[in-house]
Design an enzyme around this catalytic site. Structure first.
Site, mmCIF file in Angstrom:
data_model
loop_
_atom_site.group_PDB
_atom_site.id
_atom_site.type_symbol
_atom_site.label_atom_id
_atom_site.label_comp_id
_atom_site.label_asym_id
_atom_site.label_seq_id
_atom_site.Cartn_x
_atom_site.Cartn_y
_atom_site.Cartn_z
ATOM 1 N N SER A 60 0.827 -1.211 0.000
ATOM 2 C CA SER A 60 0.000 0.000 0.000
ATOM 3 C C SER A 60 0.855 1.253 0.000
ATOM 4 C CB SER A 60 -0.899 0.023 1.237
ATOM 5 O OG SER A 60 -1.673 -1.141 1.319
HETATM 6 N N1 SAH Z 1 -0.101 -4.869 4.214
HETATM 7 C C1 SAH Z 1 0.548 -5.257 2.984
HETATM 8 C C2 SAH Z 1 -0.383 -5.088 1.805
HETATM 9 C C3 SAH Z 1 -0.442 -6.338 0.985
HETATM 10 S S1 SAH Z 1 -1.749 -6.388 -0.220
HETATM 11 C C4 SAH Z 1 1.841 -4.506 2.818
HETATM 12 O O1 SAH Z 1 2.134 -3.605 3.625
HETATM 13 O O2 SAH Z 1 2.604 -4.843 1.914
HETATM 14 C C5 SAH Z 1 -2.894 -7.456 0.586
HETATM 15 C C6 SAH Z 1 -2.427 -8.840 0.920
HETATM 16 O O3 SAH Z 1 -3.552 -9.556 1.421
HETATM 17 C C7 SAH Z 1 -1.890 -9.671 -0.238
HETATM 18 O O4 SAH Z 1 -0.578 -10.064 0.059
HETATM 19 C C8 SAH Z 1 -2.836 -10.884 -0.300
HETATM 20 O O5 SAH Z 1 -2.170 -12.097 -0.647
HETATM 21 C C9 SAH Z 1 -3.377 -10.916 1.113
HETATM 22 N N2 SAH Z 1 -4.640 -11.617 1.312
HETATM 23 C C10 SAH Z 1 -5.753 -11.645 0.518
HETATM 24 N N3 SAH Z 1 -6.728 -12.364 1.091
HETATM 25 C C11 SAH Z 1 -6.242 -12.809 2.294
HETATM 26 C C12 SAH Z 1 -6.788 -13.607 3.363
HETATM 27 N N4 SAH Z 1 -8.028 -14.102 3.349
HETATM 28 N N5 SAH Z 1 -5.986 -13.841 4.434
HETATM 29 C C13 SAH Z 1 -4.731 -13.358 4.512
HETATM 30 N N6 SAH Z 1 -4.172 -12.597 3.531
HETATM 31 C C14 SAH Z 1 -4.920 -12.334 2.440
#
Ligand code: SAH
Length: 211
Positions: free
Chosen positions: A58
């Site tokens: 993000s």
């Molecule tokens: N907080 C992260 C943002 C990653 S984008 C950062 O700072 O980089 C969102 C993430 O959520 C992705 O890596 C995706 O694989 C994960 N995701 C999607 N659905 C999910 C679920 N049900 N449980 C855990 N992670 C999930």
């Protein structure tokens, strides 16, 4: 590098980030460590960047807004759902929280673990479906969801303590943007407020979007 961090801080302040502890945490965490090598030069730009497995890290303003809305106090137990690159988990840890990460993509969880350790943070990153929360470590003082959900997965508020905060991007059918939403459990009642429109990757799981 220093001037890039200064510029990022200006953007955060202009974007409404007032909590000095959050600004300090954003200064402390080396964002370039959490982005792929090809994107290091633009690590501090106020943009989301592609990480591996089709996911994104993000943009700084969103991470700071989420962490500010969670009102982290030192020692709080915080669940970071969708740990991805590990960046937001690092900012939460730098704010003094005791962070537990959960990420559904095993490869991302492994990289996040290594990076968090390299940055000096002790954050366990579980592999699993965060739409069920992390019952073994509950209750939490705060929960951050970093992927857009079609509804609030009921397991999450149940794993919050009285006084707890939860931030989640909610996506309504037919709408283009997600609404970043905060819930607080105050005196046994839920108080909801909307932090603004945003764009996240989908939350995929048993109590979210199907695979
Ligand atoms: N907080 C992260 C943002 C990653 S984008 C950062 O700072 O980089 C969102 C993430 O959520 C992705 O890596 C995706 O694989 C994960 N995701 C999607 N659905 C999910 C679920 N049900 N449980 C855990 N992670 C999930």
């Amino acid at each position: 590098m220093e001037s890039e961090i200064e510029e990022m801080l200006d953007t955060l302040r202009r974007g409404g980030i007032r909590d000095e502890r959050v600004l300090e945490a954003m200064t402390t965490v080396p964002r370039p460590l959490f982005v792929p090598a090809r994107a290091r030069d633009e690590a501090y730009a106020d943009r989301a960047l592609a990480i591996d497995c089709g996911q994104t890290i993000s943009q700084p303003l969103i991470v700071a807004a989420v962490v500010q809305a969670l009102e982290i106090r030192p020692g709080d137990r915080v669940l970071d759902i969708g740990t991805g690159s590990g960046y937001q988990a690092a900012v939460l840890a730098a704010s003094g929280a005791h962070v537990f990460g959960i990420e559904r993509v095993a490869e991302l969880a492994e990289t996040a673990r290594l990076r968090l350790r390299e940055a000096g943070f002790e954050v366990p990153v579980h592999v699993g479906d965060g739409s069920r929360g992390l019952p073994d470590e509950a209750p939490f003082d705060a929960i951050a969801v970093a992927a857009a959900a079609p509804w609030l997965p009921p397991a999450l508020p149940r794993q919050l303590r009285e006084g707890g905060r939860l931030v989640i991007p909610l996506h309504r059918d037919g709408e283009e943007m997600d609404q970043l939403t905060r819930l607080r459990l105050v005196g046994g009642r839920w108080v909801t407020d909307t932090l603004g429109p945003c764009r996240f990757v989908p939350l995929i799981g048993d109590d979210a979007y199907p695979q």
